[in-house]
Design a protein around this motif. Sequence first.
Motif, mmCIF file in Angstrom:
data_model
loop_
_atom_site.group_PDB
_atom_site.id
_atom_site.type_symbol
_atom_site.label_atom_id
_atom_site.label_comp_id
_atom_site.label_asym_id
_atom_site.label_seq_id
_atom_site.Cartn_x
_atom_site.Cartn_y
_atom_site.Cartn_z
ATOM 1 N N LEU A 38 0.835 -1.202 0.000
ATOM 2 C CA LEU A 38 0.000 0.000 0.000
ATOM 3 C C LEU A 38 0.869 1.251 0.000
ATOM 4 C CD1 LEU A 38 -2.819 1.374 0.317
ATOM 5 C CD2 LEU A 38 -2.429 1.268 2.798
ATOM 6 N N HIS A 39 0.610 2.112 -0.975
ATOM 7 C CA HIS A 39 1.282 3.404 -1.034
ATOM 8 C C HIS A 39 0.212 4.474 -0.863
ATOM 9 C CE1 HIS A 39 3.495 6.837 -2.737
ATOM 10 N NE2 HIS A 39 4.563 6.157 -2.413
ATOM 11 N N VAL A 40 0.360 5.285 0.184
ATOM 12 C CA VAL A 40 -0.616 6.344 0.464
ATOM 13 C C VAL A 40 -0.035 7.678 0.017
ATOM 14 C CG1 VAL A 40 -1.997 7.499 2.231
ATOM 15 C CG2 VAL A 40 -1.473 5.063 2.469
ATOM 16 N N PHE A 41 -0.829 8.418 -0.729
ATOM 17 C CA PHE A 41 -0.428 9.727 -1.230
ATOM 18 C C PHE A 41 -1.236 10.821 -0.562
ATOM 19 C CE2 PHE A 41 -0.206 6.703 -4.754
ATOM 20 C CZ PHE A 41 1.089 6.874 -5.208
ATOM 21 N N GLU A 98 -4.536 7.148 8.784
ATOM 22 C CA GLU A 98 -5.953 6.815 8.631
ATOM 23 C C GLU A 98 -6.164 5.865 7.454
ATOM 24 O OE1 GLU A 98 -9.761 9.304 7.165
ATOM 25 O OE2 GLU A 98 -8.771 10.128 8.937
ATOM 26 N N SER A 99 -5.502 6.117 6.342
ATOM 27 C CA SER A 99 -5.641 5.263 5.161
ATOM 28 C C SER A 99 -5.103 3.862 5.419
ATOM 29 C CB SER A 99 -4.915 5.886 3.967
ATOM 30 O OG SER A 99 -5.518 7.110 3.606
ATOM 31 N N ILE A 100 -3.979 3.770 6.124
ATOM 32 C CA ILE A 100 -3.410 2.453 6.448
ATOM 33 C C ILE A 100 -4.376 1.678 7.343
ATOM 34 C CG2 ILE A 100 -1.552 1.262 7.694
ATOM 35 C CD1 ILE A 100 0.290 3.627 6.794
ATOM 36 N N LEU A 101 -4.901 2.330 8.366
ATOM 37 C CA LEU A 101 -5.827 1.663 9.283
ATOM 38 C C LEU A 101 -7.111 1.228 8.578
ATOM 39 C CD1 LEU A 101 -5.318 3.960 12.400
ATOM 40 C CD2 LEU A 101 -4.527 1.582 12.125
ATOM 41 N N ALA A 131 3.599 6.103 12.096
ATOM 42 C CA ALA A 131 3.800 4.747 12.605
ATOM 43 C C ALA A 131 3.192 4.591 14.001
ATOM 44 C CB ALA A 131 5.291 4.412 12.625
ATOM 45 N N GLN A 132 3.357 5.595 14.837
ATOM 46 C CA GLN A 132 2.812 5.522 16.189
ATOM 47 C C GLN A 132 1.289 5.432 16.155
ATOM 48 O OE1 GLN A 132 3.890 8.811 18.706
ATOM 49 N NE2 GLN A 132 3.057 7.857 20.526
ATOM 50 N N ARG A 133 0.656 6.220 15.302
ATOM 51 C CA ARG A 133 -0.811 6.161 15.201
ATOM 52 C C ARG A 133 -1.274 4.811 14.684
ATOM 53 N NH1 ARG A 133 -0.788 11.937 12.965
ATOM 54 N NH2 ARG A 133 -0.596 10.786 11.033
ATOM 55 N N VAL A 134 -0.514 4.214 13.753
ATOM 56 C CA VAL A 134 -0.867 2.880 13.256
ATOM 57 C C VAL A 134 -0.676 1.850 14.359
ATOM 58 C CG1 VAL A 134 -0.264 1.066 11.590
ATOM 59 C CG2 VAL A 134 -0.407 3.453 10.839
ATOM 60 N N LEU A 135 0.452 1.935 15.072
ATOM 61 C CA LEU A 135 0.714 0.999 16.168
ATOM 62 C C LEU A 135 -0.411 1.028 17.203
ATOM 63 C CD1 LEU A 135 4.510 1.687 16.663
ATOM 64 C CD2 LEU A 135 3.525 -0.565 16.216
ATOM 65 N N LEU A 136 -0.871 2.218 17.548
ATOM 66 C CA LEU A 136 -1.893 2.358 18.580
ATOM 67 C C LEU A 136 -3.311 2.099 18.074
ATOM 68 C CD1 LEU A 136 -0.515 5.545 20.371
ATOM 69 C CD2 LEU A 136 -0.349 3.162 21.133
ATOM 70 N N GLY A 137 -3.556 2.299 16.778
ATOM 71 C CA GLY A 137 -4.917 2.207 16.259
ATOM 72 C C GLY A 137 -5.274 0.929 15.533
ATOM 73 N N ALA A 138 -4.294 0.099 15.194
ATOM 74 C CA ALA A 138 -4.578 -1.106 14.414
ATOM 75 C C ALA A 138 -5.257 -2.172 15.265
ATOM 76 C CB ALA A 138 -3.282 -1.655 13.818
ATOM 77 N N ASP A 139 -6.154 -2.922 14.637
ATOM 78 C CA ASP A 139 -6.841 -4.032 15.297
ATOM 79 C C ASP A 139 -6.064 -5.345 15.156
ATOM 80 O OD1 ASP A 139 -8.966 -2.439 16.106
ATOM 81 O OD2 ASP A 139 -10.093 -2.805 14.261
#
Length: 159
Positions: A38-41, A98-101, A131-139
């Motif tokens: 996944l590449h987010v722009f 947000e897009s990654i999550l 990365a921190q937001r993904v670490l904390l927000g991922a299920d």
Amino acid sequence: MSMNTVLLAIGSEDESRLEELAETAASVVDPNGRIVLLHVFDHERYDTIETQLNIDPDSEVTPDDVSQRSQIVTDVAERLERAGVDYEVRGALGETAESILEEAEALDTDLVVVGGRTRSATGKALFGSTAQRVLLGADCPVTFVKERSEERTEAAVPA
């Protein structure tokens, strides 16, 4: 734990750690599993890449199409092909974490792999960290691939 679907999130700031990101994802995905690259722009970067690729602004080009033509994605895809791993390329337009999550949830991902750099506590507090937001927000579990520092890389090279 079975890793059927691994989401490998990459961006333009990951150029220095592409090998580590690809190796990490390839090493954990099941033999019959897949990696979703996944590449987010953000909107500005997306418009710049569309211009660089000479894409007609009136055409029905999607972020997936632009991602497939992006050099950083091509580099990672080549590494995954050499590793013999099944993968697909996706693109997203918007805020990165947000897009990654959202993509991880939509795919029912077993693992997310993200890269990042070391930041001071003040830097994280002032500017946040994708990365921190993904670490904390991922299920699901998240693997963080840290940027190698110049000093550590040089020290690892035998004299």
